[in-house]
Scaffold this motif. Structure first.
Motif, PDB file in Angstrom:
ATOM      1  N   LYS A 601       0.850  -1.189   0.000  1.00  0.00           N
ATOM      2  CA  LYS A 601       0.000   0.000   0.000  1.00  0.00           C
ATOM      3  C   LYS A 601       0.878   1.228   0.000  1.00  0.00           C
ATOM      4  O   LYS A 601       1.745   1.393   0.859  1.00  0.00           O
ATOM      5  CB  LYS A 601      -0.923   0.001   1.218  1.00  0.00           C
ATOM      6  CG  LYS A 601      -1.930   1.160   1.211  1.00  0.00           C
ATOM      7  CD  LYS A 601      -2.927   1.025   2.356  1.00  0.00           C
ATOM      8  CE  LYS A 601      -3.966   2.137   2.286  1.00  0.00           C
ATOM      9  NZ  LYS A 601      -4.985   2.012   3.357  1.00  0.00           N
ATOM     10  N   ASP A 627      -5.483   0.508  -6.480  1.00  0.00           N
ATOM     11  CA  ASP A 627      -6.742   1.134  -6.101  1.00  0.00           C
ATOM     12  C   ASP A 627      -6.520   2.644  -6.100  1.00  0.00           C
ATOM     13  O   ASP A 627      -5.669   3.150  -5.345  1.00  0.00           O
ATOM     14  CB  ASP A 627      -7.172   0.652  -4.707  1.00  0.00           C
ATOM     15  CG  ASP A 627      -8.551   1.141  -4.319  1.00  0.00           C
ATOM     16  OD1 ASP A 627      -8.802   2.354  -4.433  1.00  0.00           O
ATOM     17  OD2 ASP A 627      -9.378   0.299  -3.899  1.00  0.00           O
ATOM     18  N   SER A 630      -7.260   4.208  -2.322  1.00  0.00           N
ATOM     19  CA  SER A 630      -6.521   3.748  -1.138  1.00  0.00           C
ATOM     20  C   SER A 630      -5.019   3.613  -1.380  1.00  0.00           C
ATOM     21  O   SER A 630      -4.236   3.618  -0.436  1.00  0.00           O
ATOM     22  CB  SER A 630      -7.078   2.408  -0.659  1.00  0.00           C
ATOM     23  OG  SER A 630      -6.780   1.385  -1.611  1.00  0.00           O
TER      24      SER A 630
END
Length: 845
Positions: A601, A627, A630
């Protein structure tokens, strides 16, 4: 008479048949002894050689000669020595044992006789070679041996020899001797100090003997030495022993000790300085440097071991030497070298030297009497710590002599300089020149010293402005930018520590966002951005700036408000790009993870608080997706380490504003290998030379794209029909696989051989490859490939081409002439039909 006649006839028949019986017994004995060896025991009359071991039992049959009429009996002559006989039936035998030490070869002649006793065949030459057996024990030439050895003798170098003899054949093991040292007395170290060469009988010291033998501890040793025949290789070998008494003598080969030589000697050279001596006469001596790299030595050694210095030495160039002396014989060192250490002793042959052409000191004009100013330094090249290098100091001159002479004092032994009176005034004398005399026991030198009188710091810096007002800056102004110039002045002497100004932000900048640099020539200050500005963190700075000197102020003088000023810095907002919490990301994953596997992430923020949207750049293989809200990244396709690894993409963070500013971070995805590729051929063809010779094989070169492939574990299976199976074979030998032809009658052509290769990995991967095998004619070990036809035409071809070209040119010219002829005829017809005017005719002519 009849009875007597029958008796004689009976005796005659007994003798005849008795001989036959003896022959038969000998023959049976020989057959019984030699049947298992399949040795031929009879044969025709011919030259013959026999080999018989000495000591063989009497009555031994050697051979039976077969003869035909007219030969009815045989006659044996030569070296029979009453031992070798032959009976009338042709049996050659021994009536007692032969002895190698008495006679090694018996040379005989054999003749065939008729009924009248006359020679009708032969002579034939019979040689009986006696073979030695081990029937003689060795004996030492002496009952006792004595010898001497020097302490520290080189291990393995013989100092004496012992010798034994053996009467048996020296060309066989029977006469080959082997010496052994069983023990020696005393043996205080439970370790053999001596050794004997098992072949030569040479006695020498061991490494332990070289180290431990000492006549002061033990002077005499008795060595228990034995000798074996049969080279000591058989339990049946004979042996003998003797005592060897060895006396240990003091080692003469030793270092002569430290040699001292006075430097710069004026005596005639070379000069004898030391002596070495080898333990035994006949040696010669050599010296070599111990230093690396080797240096030329000012020393030599003669054949008597006397060491000489060949030239005067200079201690200041080199104060010690260390070199080796070797004792040699026929170019071989007889022992370890001894070390000779030479020290060059100092004499007072160097005057004092000033360490600097001009030595400078500084003293403040308000210096208190007795204070230390500095240490004057001189040096002497003579040996340190001796009286030859001990120096004394004295000030012999001062200029100027104001306000008084002898303002300074120098310590006689240390060179420390102190001020004697508090009478310095820079306005009267800004410096003083001193002459310092430096002396040792013999020489003296005068050196120059300059003492500068420096101004005291009794003036403070004063700013030209007490407030520099406001400065406005955008937050993206580059680090290192000068935002303002400030100025303060100092009344002390220029370019000294008393007048030099240091600017410092004393308040309002806890994070050192600003710095101030001073120009040493003008004392001008430059206020500079030291760290990145951030409107969101600190929109306004209220700076207090002070000016000081590096030298402390004199007692009674203090900094005041004149040495301080103010400055206000306003930071304005600028739309900034998003900021990643990390600029680089590194992730490791197996290459065979499933679609949609979470990778990592990314996190970024916008300094102005705008929303961030994420995307990927340079995702050329579309292996990943992100994404957009996010920042989570997932796998989007099947990845393959062998195609690309590492896989590097850029993560883009874009602020959701009208400006749409963005920034990037880098993701490096290191794909870890899994066994997902079958082995492949490195080279898809091999060849064999026609015609095949047999025992030929060619290596099959393979590789596996997987990183953890281990070729030695590969297995190979030959595929194909019976023809392939009958003609070819695939085998493995250690690391590699090989293909070889089973059928040497294969015709000259190319063969495609299918082979299944399994890498035996986890999981195992296998594949079928087709190896092209060429059976071809070879030239110099390589396949012969017929050369392509020459690009240049042959003579016949060239002539044909030339004829064809000429024919084409002829046809073209013919067509041209035919058309010109028809055109001419047409013009003539036209002229008759339409005659030209006289003017036209005139113009044509």
């Amino acid at each position: 008479m009849t009875f007597i006649g029958h008796k004689r006839e009976g005796l005659k028949m007994f003798k005849l048949y008795g001989a036959h019986i003896l022959c038969l017994l000998l023959l049976l004995q020989q057959v019984d002894c030699q049947a298992n060896d399949k040795v031929q025991i009879d044969g025709p009359l011919e030259n013959k050689d026999f080999f018989v071991k000495e000591g063989s039992q009497g009555g031994m049959m050697l051979y039976r000669f077969i003869f035909q009429p007219p030969v009815v009996s045989l006659r044996l002559t030569g070296d029979t020595d009453g031992i070798i006989e032959i009976v009338s039936d042709g049996v050659l035998y021994l009536n007692k044992a032969l002895d190698w030490e008495t006679k090694k070869v018996h040379k005989l002649q054999l003749e065939g006789l008729n009924a009248s006793g006359q020679k009708v065949q032969g002579p034939y030459f019979i040689n009986i070679y006696v073979e030695d057996i081990n029937d003689n024990p060795p004996t030492f030439e002496k009952n006792n041996y004595t010898g001497t050895v020097r302490q520290n003798s080189r291990p393995g170098k013989p100092f004496m020899y012992i010798k034994a003899i053996d009467l048996d054949d020296p060309n066989t093991l029977n006469g080959q001797l082997s010496y052994r040292l069983r023990n020696h007395f005393p043996n205080p170290f439970q370790e053999m100090l001596f050794q004997v060469d098992n072949v030569t009988g040479a006695i020498s010291t061991t490494k332990a003997g070289h180290q431990y033998l000492d006549p002061a501890q033990e002077r005499e040793y008795v060595l228990d030495v034995e000798v074996y025949d049969m080279a000591g290789q058989s339990i049946n070998a004979f042996s003998a022993s003797t005592d060897v008494r060895v006396t240990v003598l003091e080692n003469l080969w030793k270092s002569p000790g430290l040699v001292k030589i006075k430097e710069n000697s004026t005596e005639p050279h070379p000069i004898s300085i030391a002596q070495v001596q080898w333990n035994y006469p006949g040696a010669y001596y050599e010296i070599s440097s111990k230093e690396t790299p080797s240096v030329k030595l000012p020393f030599m050694v003669d054949n008597n071991g006397t060491i000489y210095v060949t030239e005067p030495l200079d201690r200041e160039k080199k104060e010690s030497y260390s070199f080796y002396v070797y004792a040699k014989e026929e170019g071989i060192s007889l022992s370890y070298p001894v070390t000779v250490n030479v020290t060059v002793e100092d004499i007072n042959d160097n005057p004092p030297v000033c360490n600097k052409a001009l030595t400078k000191f500084e003293v403040q004009e308000n210096e208190v009497a007795g204070n230390y100013i500095g240490t004057f330094q001189a040096s002497d090249a003579d040996k340190e710590g001796t009286i030859n290098s001990r120096l004394h100091y004295d000030i012999v001159y001062q200029n100027p002599k104001i306000p008084v002479d002898k303002l300074f004092r120098i310590d006689f032994g240390t060179g420390n300089i102190n001020i004697l009176q508090s009478a310095l005034n820079r306005q009267e004398a800004s410096n003083y020149s001193l002459k310092v005399e430096v002396t040792d026991q013999v020489f003296k030198t005068v050196c120059d010293v300059l003492i500068n009188v420096i101004d005291i710091n009794d003036q403070i810096p004063i700013f030209e402005k007490s407030d520099y007002g406001d400065v406005t800056l955008p937050e993206d102004r580059r680090v290192g930018t000068v935002i303002l110039e400030i100025q303060a002045t100092d009344g002390d002497e220029p370019f000294t520590g008393s007048s030099q100004i240091i600017y410092t932000v004393t308040n309002g900048d806890p994070n050192n966002t600003f710095s101030i640099r001073t120009d040493p020539k003008t004392n001008r200050g430059y206020v500079t951005i030291n760290k990145v500005l951030d409107f969101e963190t600190t929109p306004m700075y209220y700076l207090d700036i002070g000016a000081t000197n590096p030298e402390p102020l004199v007692l009674g003088t203090q900094y005041n408000s004149s040495s301080f000023t103010k400055l206000r810095v306003a930071v304005t907002d600028v739309d900034e790009v998003p900021v990643f919490l990390q600029k680089t990301y590194t992730v490791e994953m197996l290459e065979n993870v499933t679609f949609g596997t979470f990778v990592m992430k990314a996190r970024a923020y916008d300094p102005e608080g705008a929303q961030i949207k994420y995307s990927l750049k340079n995702n050329n293989r579309n292996w990943l997706r992100i994404d957009p809200l996010s920042g989570s990244i997932y796998t989007a396709a099947l990845m393959d380490r062998e195609t690309e690894s590492p896989y590097v993409v850029q993560i883009v963070a874009t602020e959701q504003t009208r400006a749409s500013k963005s920034s990037m971070a880098q993701l490096t995805l290191n794909l870890k290998d899994v066994n997902d590729n079958p082995p492949q051929l490195e080279k898809d063809s091999v060849f064999f030379c026609h015609p095949l010779q047999g025992n030929q094989k060619a290596k099959i070169d393979v590789h596996d794209p997987d990183i953890y492939s281990y070729i030695p574990k590969f297995s190979y299976v030959l595929l194909g029909d019976n023809t392939v199976q009958n003609n070819w074979n695939v085998s493995k030998d250690g690391l590699h696989a090989y293909i070889s032809p089973k059928n040497i009658n294969l015709e000259e052509k190319d063969y495609d051989i299918p082979i299944k290769i399994n890498d035996n990995g986890r999981p195992p991967m296998e594949g079928v490859v087709y190896l092209k095998v060429k059976v071809c004619r070879c030239v110099e070990g390589r396949c012969f490939i017929p050369t392509d036809p020459s690009p240049f035409p042959t003579v016949a071809t060239a002539i044909g081409i030339l004829v064809a070209v000429l024919i084409v040119i002829g046809v073209i010219l013919g067509i041209v002439f035919l058309r010109l002829k028809r055109k001419s005829q047409s013009q003539q017809i036209s002229t008759k039909a339409n005659p030209a005017s006289p003017a036209e005719l005139q113009s044509l002519t």
